[in-house]
Scaffold this motif. Structure first.
Motif, short mmCIF file in Angstrom:
data_model
loop_
_atom_site.label_atom_id
_atom_site.label_comp_id
_atom_site.label_asym_id
_atom_site.label_seq_id
_atom_site.Cartn_x
_atom_site.Cartn_y
_atom_site.Cartn_z
N ASN A 149 129.29 19.61 41.90
CA ASN A 149 129.79 19.54 40.53
C ASN A 149 130.69 20.73 40.21
N VAL A 150 130.29 21.91 40.65
CA VAL A 150 131.06 23.12 40.35
C VAL A 150 132.40 23.12 41.07
N PHE A 151 132.41 22.76 42.36
CA PHE A 151 133.61 22.95 43.17
C PHE A 151 134.43 21.69 43.43
N LEU A 152 133.80 20.56 43.58
CA LEU A 152 134.52 19.37 44.03
C LEU A 152 134.82 18.36 42.93
N ASP A 153 134.12 18.45 41.81
CA ASP A 153 134.39 17.55 40.69
C ASP A 153 135.35 18.25 39.73
N PRO A 154 136.51 17.65 39.44
CA PRO A 154 137.46 18.29 38.51
C PRO A 154 136.85 18.64 37.16
N ALA A 155 135.81 17.92 36.76
CA ALA A 155 135.17 18.20 35.47
C ALA A 155 134.54 19.59 35.45
N GLY A 156 134.17 20.13 36.61
CA GLY A 156 133.50 21.41 36.65
C GLY A 156 134.31 22.55 36.08
N ARG A 157 135.61 22.55 36.34
CA ARG A 157 136.46 23.65 35.86
C ARG A 157 136.67 23.61 34.35
N HIS A 158 136.42 22.48 33.75
CA HIS A 158 136.48 22.39 32.28
C HIS A 158 135.11 22.66 31.68
N PHE A 159 134.08 22.16 32.33
CA PHE A 159 132.73 22.24 31.78
C PHE A 159 132.24 23.68 31.66
N PHE A 160 132.48 24.50 32.69
CA PHE A 160 132.06 25.90 32.67
C PHE A 160 133.20 26.76 32.16
N ALA A 161 133.03 27.35 30.97
CA ALA A 161 134.10 28.16 30.38
C ALA A 161 134.51 29.30 31.30
N ASP A 162 133.52 30.01 31.86
CA ASP A 162 133.79 31.06 32.84
C ASP A 162 133.53 30.47 34.22
N TRP A 163 134.49 29.66 34.67
CA TRP A 163 134.27 28.94 35.93
C TRP A 163 134.13 29.89 37.10
N ASN A 164 134.88 30.98 37.12
CA ASN A 164 134.80 31.92 38.24
C ASN A 164 133.39 32.48 38.39
N ARG A 165 132.78 32.84 37.28
CA ARG A 165 131.42 33.36 37.35
C ARG A 165 130.45 32.28 37.78
N ALA A 166 130.63 31.07 37.27
CA ALA A 166 129.76 29.96 37.66
C ALA A 166 129.88 29.70 39.16
N ALA A 167 131.10 29.81 39.69
CA ALA A 167 131.32 29.58 41.11
C ALA A 167 130.63 30.65 41.95
N GLU A 168 130.77 31.91 41.55
CA GLU A 168 130.13 33.00 42.29
C GLU A 168 128.61 32.84 42.27
N SER A 169 128.06 32.52 41.11
CA SER A 169 126.62 32.36 40.97
C SER A 169 126.11 31.21 41.83
N CYS A 170 126.87 30.14 41.87
CA CYS A 170 126.48 28.96 42.64
C CYS A 170 126.41 29.27 44.13
N VAL A 171 127.43 29.96 44.65
CA VAL A 171 127.46 30.29 46.08
C VAL A 171 126.33 31.26 46.42
N GLY A 172 126.12 32.27 45.58
CA GLY A 172 125.04 33.20 45.83
C GLY A 172 123.68 32.53 45.85
N ALA A 173 123.48 31.57 44.95
CA ALA A 173 122.21 30.85 44.89
C ALA A 173 122.02 29.97 46.12
N LEU A 174 123.08 29.31 46.56
CA LEU A 174 122.99 28.45 47.74
C LEU A 174 122.67 29.27 48.98
N ARG A 175 123.31 30.44 49.12
CA ARG A 175 123.01 31.34 50.25
C ARG A 175 121.53 31.75 50.24
#
Length: 267
Positions: A149-175
């Motif tokens: 949802n964060v990276f591959l769905d175009p809706a993700g970049r609109h849904f999360f206002a601070d998308w960059n932070r959401a992306a970093e958090s998502c990758v860190g959590a997956l690791r």
């Protein structure tokens, strides 16, 4: 899939280190970010040649003492230290069998009406959502995996206002949780799919290891509008790698009202 081993992890942590925080008096221009190999070796009490062999993958069995020294030298967090030991074969493989959501936890989700709550497994697959979470994520094409949802769905970049932070958090959590998943092929297939996104690939190579905990977010729902939330993440003790995530609307009046309106506008 690219490198995901001890040497690559050490290089990433060395490059991410802030040289200004270390006791080196050199005023020469640095050609690379972070610390030099010889500086890490000095801090850890190792020879530069031995450290170089670790980064190049020619030394695959460092002792626990060496790992402890490297962790301290690179100022690793607890989760980074755990990852270091796991990659070096000094920590048991953290796997658990896939399991359904505990019935009592499922009941808690279904009866929670004031907050959006959902369950993530160790690959960030969304295994169950309460009605409010379903409404909150209704703009995504597929609610099956949070990272998609964060990276591959175009809706993700609109849904999360601070998308960059959401992306970093998502990758860190997956690791942090991915090694709990028992199916290696499934793990590798998901990471390969996500790495088709250039930003995910860049973040993945930084080797950030940080679990989801608590943080504020601003969300843009396509119908309800802007909602400020605080998310809380709780580890499920009986199912290693499984997490309960709760999005609670900020007590600013408008966010709470918009969150509650989601069920009313849900189609």
């Amino acid at each position: 899939m690219g490198e995901d081993n001890l040497g690559a992890f050490l290089r990433a942590r060395r490059n991410a280190a802030d040289a200004a925080l270390y006791p080196f008096a050199s005023h020469t221009r640095r050609r690379v970010p972070g610390l030099r190999r010889e500086e890490v070796a000095e801090l850890a009490g190792l020879s530069t040649d031995y450290y170089l062999r670790l980064e190049q993958g020619r030394e695959k069995n460092p002792s626990g003492q060496v790992l402890t020294a490297l962790s301290a030298a690179l100022q690793m967090t607890r989760h980074q230290d755990e990852r270091l030991h796991l990659l070096a074969g000094r920590s048991p493989q953290r796997t658990s069998s896939p399991r359904a959501v505990d019935p009592s936890l499922a009941h808690l989700l279904e009866t929670s009406t004031d907050s959006a709550a959902f369950i993530l497994d160790s690959l960030l697959n969304i295994t169950q959502l309460n009605p409010l979470a379903e409404a909150l994520f209704s703009g995504f094409a597929d609610e099956g995996n949070f990272a998609r949802n964060v990276f591959l769905d175009p809706a993700g970049r609109h849904f999360f206002a601070d998308w960059n932070r959401a992306a970093e958090s998502c990758v860190g959590a997956l690791r942090t949780t991915m090694d709990f998943h028992p199916d290696r092929q499934e793990r590798e297939a998901l990471i390969a799919e996500l790495r088709t996104d250039s930003e995910f690939d860049r973040l993945w190579q930084l080797f950030s290891v940080e679990p989801k905990t608590r943080e504020g977010k601003v969300l843009h729902h396509e119908r309800a509008g802007t909602i400020a939330v605080t998310f809380y993440t709780f580890q499920v003790a009986e199912a290693p790698g499984q997490q309960l995530v709760v999005y609670e609307a900020e007590a600013d009046g408008s966010s709470q009202q918009r969150m509650k309106s989601l069920l009313a506008v849900r189609s």
